[in-house]
Design a protein around this motif. Structure first.
Motif, PDB file in Angstrom:
ATOM      1  N   LEU A 101       5.661  12.914   7.609  1.00 53.64           N
ATOM      2  CA  LEU A 101       4.810  13.151   6.444  1.00 53.64           C
ATOM      3  C   LEU A 101       4.235  11.830   5.949  1.00 53.64           C
ATOM      4  O   LEU A 101       4.974  10.870   5.738  1.00 53.64           O
ATOM      5  N   TYR A 102       2.925  11.809   5.753  1.00 54.66           N
ATOM      6  CA  TYR A 102       2.234  10.582   5.353  1.00 54.66           C
ATOM      7  C   TYR A 102       1.561  10.725   3.992  1.00 54.66           C
ATOM      8  O   TYR A 102       0.617  10.021   3.677  1.00 54.66           O
ATOM      9  N   SER A 103       2.073  11.632   3.198  1.00 53.10           N
ATOM     10  CA  SER A 103       1.597  11.853   1.832  1.00 53.10           C
ATOM     11  C   SER A 103       2.666  12.626   1.096  1.00 53.10           C
ATOM     12  O   SER A 103       3.508  13.286   1.721  1.00 53.10           O
ATOM     13  N   LEU A 104       2.650  12.569  -0.245  1.00 52.29           N
ATOM     14  CA  LEU A 104       3.553  13.438  -1.001  1.00 52.29           C
ATOM     15  C   LEU A 104       3.165  14.901  -0.837  1.00 52.29           C
ATOM     16  O   LEU A 104       4.001  15.798  -0.950  1.00 52.29           O
ATOM     17  N   ILE A 105       1.886  15.173  -0.598  1.00 51.56           N
ATOM     18  CA  ILE A 105       1.403  16.542  -0.426  1.00 51.56           C
ATOM     19  C   ILE A 105       1.576  16.946   1.031  1.00 51.56           C
ATOM     20  O   ILE A 105       1.039  16.292   1.927  1.00 51.56           O
ATOM     21  N   PRO A 106       2.333  18.004   1.333  1.00 54.78           N
ATOM     22  CA  PRO A 106       2.536  18.407   2.724  1.00 54.78           C
ATOM     23  C   PRO A 106       1.233  18.801   3.406  1.00 54.78           C
ATOM     24  O   PRO A 106       0.244  19.169   2.759  1.00 54.78           O
ATOM     25  N   SER A 107       1.260  18.770   4.722  1.00 56.85           N
ATOM     26  CA  SER A 107       0.042  19.037   5.496  1.00 56.85           C
ATOM     27  C   SER A 107      -0.458  20.468   5.335  1.00 56.85           C
ATOM     28  O   SER A 107      -1.640  20.739   5.535  1.00 56.85           O
ATOM     29  N   SER A 108       0.438  21.391   4.965  1.00 59.54           N
ATOM     30  CA  SER A 108       0.050  22.793   4.836  1.00 59.54           C
ATOM     31  C   SER A 108      -0.474  23.153   3.449  1.00 59.54           C
ATOM     32  O   SER A 108      -0.834  24.302   3.201  1.00 59.54           O
ATOM     33  N   ALA A 124       5.625  -3.187   2.745  1.00 63.97           N
ATOM     34  CA  ALA A 124       6.193  -3.585   4.033  1.00 63.97           C
ATOM     35  C   ALA A 124       7.117  -2.498   4.582  1.00 63.97           C
ATOM     36  O   ALA A 124       7.137  -2.230   5.791  1.00 63.97           O
ATOM     37  N   MET A 125       7.874  -1.865   3.707  1.00 63.48           N
ATOM     38  CA  MET A 125       8.724  -0.758   4.143  1.00 63.48           C
ATOM     39  C   MET A 125       7.879   0.393   4.667  1.00 63.48           C
ATOM     40  O   MET A 125       8.207   1.024   5.680  1.00 63.48           O
ATOM     41  N   ALA A 126       6.761   0.661   3.987  1.00 65.59           N
ATOM     42  CA  ALA A 126       5.858   1.717   4.433  1.00 65.59           C
ATOM     43  C   ALA A 126       5.269   1.409   5.810  1.00 65.59           C
ATOM     44  O   ALA A 126       5.011   2.316   6.605  1.00 65.59           O
ATOM     45  N   ALA A 127       5.058   0.137   6.074  1.00 62.93           N
ATOM     46  CA  ALA A 127       4.495  -0.270   7.364  1.00 62.93           C
ATOM     47  C   ALA A 127       5.539  -0.273   8.479  1.00 62.93           C
ATOM     48  O   ALA A 127       5.172  -0.237   9.664  1.00 62.93           O
ATOM     49  N   THR A 144      -3.251  22.650   0.331  1.00 61.63           N
ATOM     50  CA  THR A 144      -4.639  22.246   0.092  1.00 61.63           C
ATOM     51  C   THR A 144      -4.701  20.864  -0.537  1.00 61.63           C
ATOM     52  O   THR A 144      -3.972  20.565  -1.482  1.00 61.63           O
ATOM     53  N   GLY A 145      -5.567  20.011  -0.005  1.00 62.88           N
ATOM     54  CA  GLY A 145      -5.751  18.679  -0.578  1.00 62.88           C
ATOM     55  C   GLY A 145      -5.010  17.578   0.143  1.00 62.88           C
ATOM     56  O   GLY A 145      -5.168  16.403  -0.183  1.00 62.88           O
ATOM     57  N   HIS A 146      -4.201  17.929   1.155  1.00 62.08           N
ATOM     58  CA  HIS A 146      -3.428  16.921   1.883  1.00 62.08           C
ATOM     59  C   HIS A 146      -4.326  15.901   2.578  1.00 62.08           C
ATOM     60  O   HIS A 146      -5.336  16.239   3.172  1.00 62.08           O
ATOM     61  N   GLN A 147      -3.933  14.633   2.461  1.00 63.25           N
ATOM     62  CA  GLN A 147      -4.559  13.539   3.205  1.00 63.25           C
ATOM     63  C   GLN A 147      -3.446  12.680   3.809  1.00 63.25           C
ATOM     64  O   GLN A 147      -2.430  12.441   3.166  1.00 63.25           O
ATOM     65  N   ASN A 148      -3.654  12.178   5.016  1.00 65.95           N
ATOM     66  CA  ASN A 148      -2.669  11.278   5.632  1.00 65.95           C
ATOM     67  C   ASN A 148      -2.839   9.865   5.082  1.00 65.95           C
ATOM     68  O   ASN A 148      -3.098   8.907   5.826  1.00 65.95           O
ATOM     69  N   ALA A 149      -2.653   9.734   3.776  1.00 65.13           N
ATOM     70  CA  ALA A 149      -2.992   8.486   3.089  1.00 65.13           C
ATOM     71  C   ALA A 149      -2.180   7.296   3.592  1.00 65.13           C
ATOM     72  O   ALA A 149      -2.709   6.191   3.751  1.00 65.13           O
ATOM     73  N   PHE A 150      -0.889   7.493   3.837  1.00 63.60           N
ATOM     74  CA  PHE A 150      -0.049   6.378   4.286  1.00 63.60           C
ATOM     75  C   PHE A 150      -0.402   5.966   5.713  1.00 63.60           C
ATOM     76  O   PHE A 150      -0.411   4.771   6.033  1.00 63.60           O
ATOM     77  N   TYR A 151      -0.712   6.930   6.567  1.00 67.61           N
ATOM     78  CA  TYR A 151      -1.106   6.571   7.925  1.00 67.61           C
ATOM     79  C   TYR A 151      -2.467   5.876   7.914  1.00 67.61           C
ATOM     80  O   TYR A 151      -2.682   4.902   8.652  1.00 67.61           O
ATOM     81  N   ASN A 152      -3.367   6.363   7.070  1.00 62.85           N
ATOM     82  CA  ASN A 152      -4.688   5.741   6.971  1.00 62.85           C
ATOM     83  C   ASN A 152      -4.578   4.277   6.548  1.00 62.85           C
ATOM     84  O   ASN A 152      -5.372   3.434   6.975  1.00 62.85           O
ATOM     85  N   LYS A 153      -3.597   3.969   5.714  1.00 65.24           N
ATOM     86  CA  LYS A 153      -3.464   2.598   5.208  1.00 65.24           C
ATOM     87  C   LYS A 153      -2.616   1.715   6.119  1.00 65.24           C
ATOM     88  O   LYS A 153      -2.955   0.542   6.348  1.00 65.24           O
ATOM     89  N   TYR A 154      -1.531   2.254   6.674  1.00 67.26           N
ATOM     90  CA  TYR A 154      -0.573   1.408   7.394  1.00 67.26           C
ATOM     91  C   TYR A 154      -0.550   1.647   8.901  1.00 67.26           C
ATOM     92  O   TYR A 154      -0.025   0.815   9.648  1.00 67.26           O
ATOM     93  N   GLY A 155      -1.087   2.784   9.363  1.00 66.65           N
ATOM     94  CA  GLY A 155      -1.100   3.061  10.787  1.00 66.65           C
ATOM     95  C   GLY A 155       0.288   3.292  11.359  1.00 66.65           C
ATOM     96  O   GLY A 155       1.227   3.672  10.657  1.00 66.65           O
ATOM     97  N   ASP A 156       0.431   3.035  12.656  1.00 67.84           N
ATOM     98  CA  ASP A 156       1.725   3.190  13.324  1.00 67.84           C
ATOM     99  C   ASP A 156       2.697   2.117  12.831  1.00 67.84           C
ATOM    100  O   ASP A 156       2.268   1.045  12.375  1.00 67.84           O
ATOM    101  N   PRO A 157       4.006   2.377  12.944  1.00 70.69           N
ATOM    102  CA  PRO A 157       5.000   1.371  12.510  1.00 70.69           C
ATOM    103  C   PRO A 157       4.733   0.022  13.166  1.00 70.69           C
ATOM    104  O   PRO A 157       4.546  -0.063  14.383  1.00 70.69           O
TER     105      PRO A 157
END
Length: 529
Positions: A330-337, A308-311, A339-352
């Motif tokens: 930032l939507y992952s522990l791995i920064p966007s710059s 819920a906090m993530a959302a 290799t291997g970054h995915q917007n995992a939190f945005y993919n799961k929770y979307g906008d606030p």
């Protein structure tokens, strides 16, 4: 970076008897022969941290940035970035296809600054000392997959690993693998105080007041043999209690450079109203900020609370309103710059979304508002960030959050003891590989001392290290990021940019910090050099 130190901005908390430095310049910028660099990375002594500059203990950016100037490693990050290259070694490489046996040969003629030869036995001693002491604050976990160390003559050393590890050359480039002398370091206990003796580009002397270092003077080490070209003879690292004090000293001409960490307010001011004869340089950054959870604490044990906090949390608002766009969402522990970054939190929770958060809590039968204390280190992080998070959560009426701050040394120890349900931390990578944004948080001996366990993740991490081609591990890292977004043992918030402000006439500023926030003082010079 435990890691390093791992906190942003990083500071060491340490305690030992007060030491008074000998030597070093007292001059400000423009006087004497030292280039004067300002920092807010504190070196402080306290009872929980008795060995600020011992590589078997130190695991924060401030400490590592002293060690990188003075101690040598077999490998190091090259000028301009990229894969590690030999430094104390003349050559290094895997001797098998499984990335499980790694051989290095030392450069001929290596010496510690006192003239004592550096041998393969010293390398073996140093790393076995780190692993043997295994301090809970330190970075021993980075090298814990070393099974045996084989010595062949005075210059050849072979590391036999218990598991394949394509990231091992990166690990050998960190101060965890720094080479120290048996004459100066006990093999079974930490070296207290603020002195460092090694074979790196510089020797050093620290000045202290009470329990804190006020400056470190680095002098060019004439015995150094390695990959680094030192472009100056002396650098003074002057430590300030606040970024305000540091930038005022720069504007007055008392220091030549202001670096880690200028506040977002000061950076915006310099961008909007440039100061005559001071140039602001933006550098790539790989640091991240996140919330850490004690997943066994009653307040957040149910992952629905963490989800819920993530959302709810609005990262974009944090970046723009608190950090004036000197940070990026930032939507992952791995920064966007990286290799291997995915917007995992945005993919799961979307906008606030308060609605989505409410549904998550309702489905889990969580009584609202959820009462939480949000902790942070007031002497290290911006209160504005945590006040904003509190306000965002409380405005949903789903949470009742109180913000509490503590001094860093107490805060860090309490977090490791599991006293906090949720608390804010930063991370500066030990090396720029996606592994170093995942493994320190999910492995058994993790940086947070977190009780969270994902059996799947702990199988995937060693699997990813079998891939010498790191892009080939992308699918594995994608799955690891999905696991984190689902279980939320940590909640990524933003990734930072780096800024350096310098007096005109100072050269090498664009190389002073690499992406991992490693200080490279040897790059500095003056236009008259």
């Amino acid at each position: 970076m435990n890691r390093k130190t791992l906190v942003l901005p990083a500071v060491v908390g340490l305690l030992a008897p007060v030491l008074v430095a000998c030597g070093g310049t007292e001059s400000g910028a423009g006087g004497g022969d030292a280039i004067v660099v300002g920092t807010t990375d504190q070196l402080i002594a306290d009872k929980d941290s008795p060995a600020p500059l011992d590589p078997a203990f130190a695991y924060d950016t401030g400490s590592w940035n002293v060690l990188r100037q003075t101690l040598q490693t077999l490998m190091h990050a090259p000028r301009g970035g990229g894969e590690p290259v030999p430094d104390a070694a003349s050559s290094c490489g895997f001797t098998d296809n499984a990335s499980q046996s790694y051989r290095c040969e030392l450069r001929p003629g290596l010496k510690f600054s006192d003239g004592t030869p550096v041998t393969a036995e010293d390398v073996k001693f140093s790393i076995e000392r780190l692993l043997g002491i295994n301090d809970s604050n330190g970075a021993a976990a980075l090298l814990s997959n070393i099974d045996t160390i084989e010595i062949k003559g005075e210059r050849e050393i072979v590391f036999h690993l218990s598991t394949p590890d394509a990231t091992f050359p990166h690990k050998l480039s960190t101060p965890a693998a720094a080479i120290v002398s048996k004459k100066k370091y006990d093999g079974k206990k930490l070296r207290t105080g603020f002195q460092v003796d090694g074979s790196g580009p510089y020797t050093m002397k620290a000045t202290t007041e009470k329990n804190a270092v006020t400056k470190v003077v680095f002098s060019k080490n004439g015995s150094y043999e390695g990959d680094v070209e030192t472009r100056n003879n002396k650098v003074e690292l002057r430590i300030f209690a606040s970024s305000d004090a540091m930038t005022k000293a720069l504007e007055k001409g008392d220091i030549d450079i202001a670096t880690r960490e200028m506040s977002s307010v000061q950076i915006k001011k310099m961008l909007d109203n440039p100061v005559k004869d001071i140039e602001l340089t933006e550098l790539p950054g790989l640091s991240i900020q996140y919330l850490a959870f004690n997943t066994e604490h009653p307040a957040v044990k149910d992952k629905a609370v963490r989800q819920a906090m993530a959302a709810l949390i609005d990262r974009g608002k944090l970046s723009t309103e608190v950090y004036s766009s000197t940070a990026e969402p930032l939507y992952s522990l791995i920064p966007s710059s990286v290799t291997g970054h995915q917007n995992a939190f945005y993919n799961k929770y979307g906008d606030p979304s308060p609605e989505k958060a409410r549904d998550i809590l309702r489905e889990a039968n969580i009584t609202t508002p959820v009462k939480l204390d949000l902790h942070y280190a007031g002497d290290r992080y911006s209160s504005g960030e945590f006040d904003e998070i509190r306000d965002q959560l409380n405005s949903s009426n789903l949470f009742s959050v109180t913000v509490k701050d503590a001094e860093w040394s107490k805060f860090r120890a309490a977090g490791q003891r599991g006293e906090y349900a949720v608390y804010g931390l930063g991370w500066v990578p030990d090396f720029p590989d996606p592994d170093n944004y995942i493994a320190p948080f999910l492995e058994e001996d993790n940086f947070l001392n977190s009780p969270y366990v994902s059996t799947e993740a702990r199988k995937l991490i060693p699997q990813s290290r079998r891939q010498a081609d790191r892009t080939a591990a992308a699918d594995t890292f994608a799955r690891l990021q999905e696991i984190i977004a689902e279980d939320v043992p940590v909640l990524p918030l933003w990734q930072g940019k780096q800024y350096v402000a310098a007096q005109k006439g100072i050269t090498g500023v664009e190389r002073l910090l690499n992406g991992s926030s490693d200080l490279q003082l040897w790059e500095l010079g003056t236009s008259g050099d």
